[in-house]
Design a protein around this motif. Structure first.
Motif, PDB file in Angstrom:
ATOM      1  N   GLY A  61      38.697  55.662  48.578  1.00 25.36           N
ATOM      2  CA  GLY A  61      37.583  54.899  48.704  1.00 25.36           C
ATOM      3  C   GLY A  61      36.067  55.647  49.165  1.00 25.36           C
ATOM      4  N   ARG A  62      36.623  56.857  49.968  1.00 26.96           N
ATOM      5  CA  ARG A  62      35.537  57.648  50.547  1.00 26.96           C
ATOM      6  C   ARG A  62      34.849  58.560  49.765  1.00 26.96           C
ATOM      7  NH1 ARG A  62      38.198  57.869  56.826  1.00 26.96           N
ATOM      8  NH2 ARG A  62      37.243  56.282  57.624  1.00 26.96           N
ATOM      9  N   GLU A  63      35.276  58.683  48.538  1.00 23.92           N
ATOM     10  CA  GLU A  63      34.742  59.634  47.663  1.00 23.92           C
ATOM     11  C   GLU A  63      33.527  59.167  47.203  1.00 23.92           C
ATOM     12  OE1 GLU A  63      37.442  60.151  44.232  1.00 23.92           O
ATOM     13  OE2 GLU A  63      38.955  60.566  45.489  1.00 23.92           O
ATOM     14  N   GLU A  98      34.011  54.299  43.819  1.00 24.44           N
ATOM     15  CA  GLU A  98      35.371  54.489  43.902  1.00 24.44           C
ATOM     16  C   GLU A  98      35.837  53.482  44.945  1.00 24.44           C
ATOM     17  OE1 GLU A  98      38.819  55.833  42.595  1.00 24.44           O
ATOM     18  OE2 GLU A  98      36.764  56.199  41.744  1.00 24.44           O
ATOM     19  N   ALA A  99      34.852  52.972  45.884  1.00 27.62           N
ATOM     20  CA  ALA A  99      35.575  52.189  46.790  1.00 27.62           C
ATOM     21  C   ALA A  99      35.782  50.648  46.296  1.00 27.62           C
ATOM     22  CB  ALA A  99      34.543  52.198  48.221  1.00 27.62           C
ATOM     23  N   GLY A 123      39.394  46.494  43.942  1.00 34.41           N
ATOM     24  CA  GLY A 123      39.922  45.717  42.818  1.00 34.41           C
ATOM     25  C   GLY A 123      41.474  46.061  42.620  1.00 34.41           C
ATOM     26  N   LEU A 124      41.781  47.230  42.784  1.00 34.31           N
ATOM     27  CA  LEU A 124      43.254  47.758  42.986  1.00 34.31           C
ATOM     28  C   LEU A 124      43.908  46.821  43.809  1.00 34.31           C
ATOM     29  CD1 LEU A 124      45.496  49.530  41.992  1.00 34.31           C
ATOM     30  CD2 LEU A 124      44.634  51.328  43.751  1.00 34.31           C
ATOM     31  N   ALA A 171      34.726  39.261  42.334  1.00 37.24           N
ATOM     32  CA  ALA A 171      33.599  39.651  42.961  1.00 37.24           C
ATOM     33  C   ALA A 171      33.611  41.152  42.724  1.00 37.24           C
ATOM     34  CB  ALA A 171      33.785  39.232  44.565  1.00 37.24           C
ATOM     35  N   PHE A 172      34.487  41.913  43.091  1.00 40.91           N
ATOM     36  CA  PHE A 172      34.591  43.380  42.856  1.00 40.91           C
ATOM     37  C   PHE A 172      33.990  43.778  41.473  1.00 40.91           C
ATOM     38  CE2 PHE A 172      37.514  43.572  46.548  1.00 40.91           C
ATOM     39  CZ  PHE A 172      36.576  44.472  47.440  1.00 40.91           C
ATOM     40  N   VAL A 173      34.622  43.172  40.365  1.00 39.74           N
ATOM     41  CA  VAL A 173      34.086  43.378  39.164  1.00 39.74           C
ATOM     42  C   VAL A 173      32.653  43.095  38.982  1.00 39.74           C
ATOM     43  CG1 VAL A 173      34.525  42.578  36.638  1.00 39.74           C
ATOM     44  CG2 VAL A 173      36.599  42.862  38.234  1.00 39.74           C
TER      45      VAL A 173
END
Length: 152
Positions: free
Chosen positions: A74-76, A80-81, A86-87, A125-127
């Protein structure tokens, strides 16, 4: 389960600090409430509590390794975070359902059912945030059918 909820909280707190996206702060607060509810079950049934206060510190070695890899991923980038978020929520949904399937205790079933509902809301929410960035989220753990039902 308490450490799994803590993992989500700790990852989101780390991503909030890294990227400043309010979704991470908001959902981290919800994950803290989840860890507190599970603590109530631990206390009620006289179980040992694996919880460690320090962010990113876990008694379960697998969760420690998972935390480290998810944070690195997620730091990429902020995108990605969000995908990692979501994952995490997809994984929680599957894991919690597995735990529900292994018990007939009404207290645990009620708490875990509420946790699944929250994880479904968090996934949505992430989606939504990703969609606002013109990114189509693809389910990573859930079946397409289950994912479609959740985000519908």
């Amino acid at each position: 389960m308490r450490e799994e909820e803590k993992l989500a909280r700790d990852v989101y707190l780390t991503f909030y600090e890294e990227w400043g996206l309010t979704i991470f702060d908001r959902i981290a607060n919800s994950e803290q409430r989840h860890t507190d509810v599970i603590k109530n079950l631990i206390d009620k049934y006289g179980l040992d509590d694996p919880y460690r206060d320090a962010i990113g510190s876990f008694t379960n070695d697998e969760l420690q390794s998972l935390y480290d890899s998810l944070v690195a991923r997620g730091r990429e980038s902020p995108t990605e975070a969000l995908i990692v978020g979501g994952l995490i929520e997809e994984t929680d949904i599957v894991d919690i359902q597995d735990f529900i399937d292994q018990t007939d205790n009404d207290d645990i079933i009620t708490v875990y059912s509420n946790l699944i509902e929250s994880s479904e809301n968090h996934l949505s929410a992430f989606v939504d945030v990703l969609a606002k960035r013109d990114i189509d989220y693809e389910p990573q753990v859930l079946s397409q059918e289950t994912y479609d039902r959740i985000v519908a």
